[in-house]
Design an enzyme around this catalytic site. Structure first.
Site, mmCIF file in Angstrom:
data_model
loop_
_atom_site.group_PDB
_atom_site.id
_atom_site.type_symbol
_atom_site.label_atom_id
_atom_site.label_comp_id
_atom_site.label_asym_id
_atom_site.label_seq_id
_atom_site.Cartn_x
_atom_site.Cartn_y
_atom_site.Cartn_z
ATOM 1 N N SER A 143 -13.250 -6.576 -52.333
ATOM 2 C CA SER A 143 -13.979 -7.407 -53.301
ATOM 3 C C SER A 143 -15.470 -7.331 -52.996
ATOM 4 C CB SER A 143 -13.497 -8.854 -53.153
ATOM 5 O OG SER A 143 -14.358 -9.750 -53.815
ATOM 6 N N TYR A 156 -10.677 -16.835 -49.796
ATOM 7 C CA TYR A 156 -10.777 -15.527 -50.457
ATOM 8 C C TYR A 156 -11.841 -14.667 -49.760
ATOM 9 C CZ TYR A 156 -10.929 -12.156 -54.318
ATOM 10 O OH TYR A 156 -10.858 -11.000 -55.071
#
Ligand code: NAP
Length: 251
Positions: A143, A156
């Site tokens: 990410s 996350y």
């Protein structure tokens, strides 16, 4: 001469391939010639139709990656159905949003288990197959939060930053043994994962203003990078996290 991007005769195991980025990757790998094993918790009906329309084999394996419980079975079922595993795409992942000051242990554990712990143990199990067969390609879906901090997504960010580190250590250990371990860092893609961001008008506008390409990524935008990292074209590429982000990190 065979193209270095040709995946004919290869088997790819893709997690979370029923939708979004995983679906985009599975279809791109199939278009390059690979047969696909899709492991996940929802039926990958659409993906199956798209892969079979390309003339490739497709097998669906039911698995909830919220724990390591299905890992060994997923590898066994892939081998039984398709005869090997040449490519592993660790795509299945979740996100939980809340202010860090209020963030719950449940939201921490759910994300870390799915995005990091299961990814490590699935990769370990698949690497045993790859080492026995002479090598393979591992692609982790990281990410922008493998590079940046983000906001209101502590587990996350921890999981995706951890995944970039994992990509490097596994590359260090396995590069000389014929396994390439790399990652792709998608920018802002139009999938279920980012529905809440697009629904927030102000947030959506500020995201779009920052993306040099001026648009959200579509699942079809990610396939080329995946085919590259899955193919012999990337044989000397190890341990990188490749952004596919419309230029976000260049800003
Ligand atoms: P998505 O549409 O929500 O897809 C996530 C996939 O992971 C789905 O197939 C989902 O299955 C699967 N999954 C989640 N938890 C699972 C579990 N416990 N067991 C099995 N499968 C599970 O979102 P996406 O954007 O395509 O996300 C794919 C990957 O890209 C994720 O790792 C995400 O973090 C990463 N990513 C996305 C973006 C973005 O902008 N969209 C940006 C950077 C990174 P179900 O459909 O059954 O829930």
């Amino acid at each position: 001469m065979r193209s270095p991007f040709d995946l004919s005769g290869k088997v790819a195991l893709v997690t979370g391939a029923n939708t979004g980025i995983g679906q985009g990757i599975a279809v791109a790998l199939a278009a390059a010639g690979a047969d696909i094993a899709a492991a996940g918790r929802s039926a990958p009906t659409e993906t199956q139709a798209a892969v079979e329309a390309l003339g490739r084999k497709f097998v669906s394996i039911q698995a909830d990656f919220g724990s390591t419980e299905p890992v060994v079975r997923v590898v066994e079922e892939t081998l039984a159905a398709l005869g090997g595993i040449d490519i592993l795409v660790n795509n299945a992942g979740i996100i939980r949003r809340a202010d860090s000051i209020d963030f719950s242990e449940d939201d921490w554990d759910a994300v870390m288990n799915t995005n990091l712990k299961t990814v490590f143990f699935l990769t370990q199990a698949v690497a045993k197959v790859m080492l026995a067969s002479g090598g393979g390609k591992v692609i982790n879906i990281a990410s922008l939060l493998s590079f940046q901090g983000g906001i209101r997504v502590p587990s996350y960010t921890a999981s995706k930053s951890g995944l970039a580190g994992l990509t490097k250590i596994l590359a260090n250990e396995w590069a000389a043994k014929g396994i390439n371990v790399n990652a792709i860092a998608p920018g802002y893609f139009d999938t279920n994962n980012t529905e809440a961001l697009r629904a927030d008008e102000a947030r959506n506008r500020s995201i779009l203003e920052r993306i040099p390409a001026g648009r959200w990524g579509q699942p079809g935008d990610i396939g080329g990078a995946a085919v590259f990292l899955a193919s012999s074209a990337s044989d000397y590429v190890h341990g990188v996290t490749l952004p596919v982000d419309g230029g976000w990190l260049a800003r």
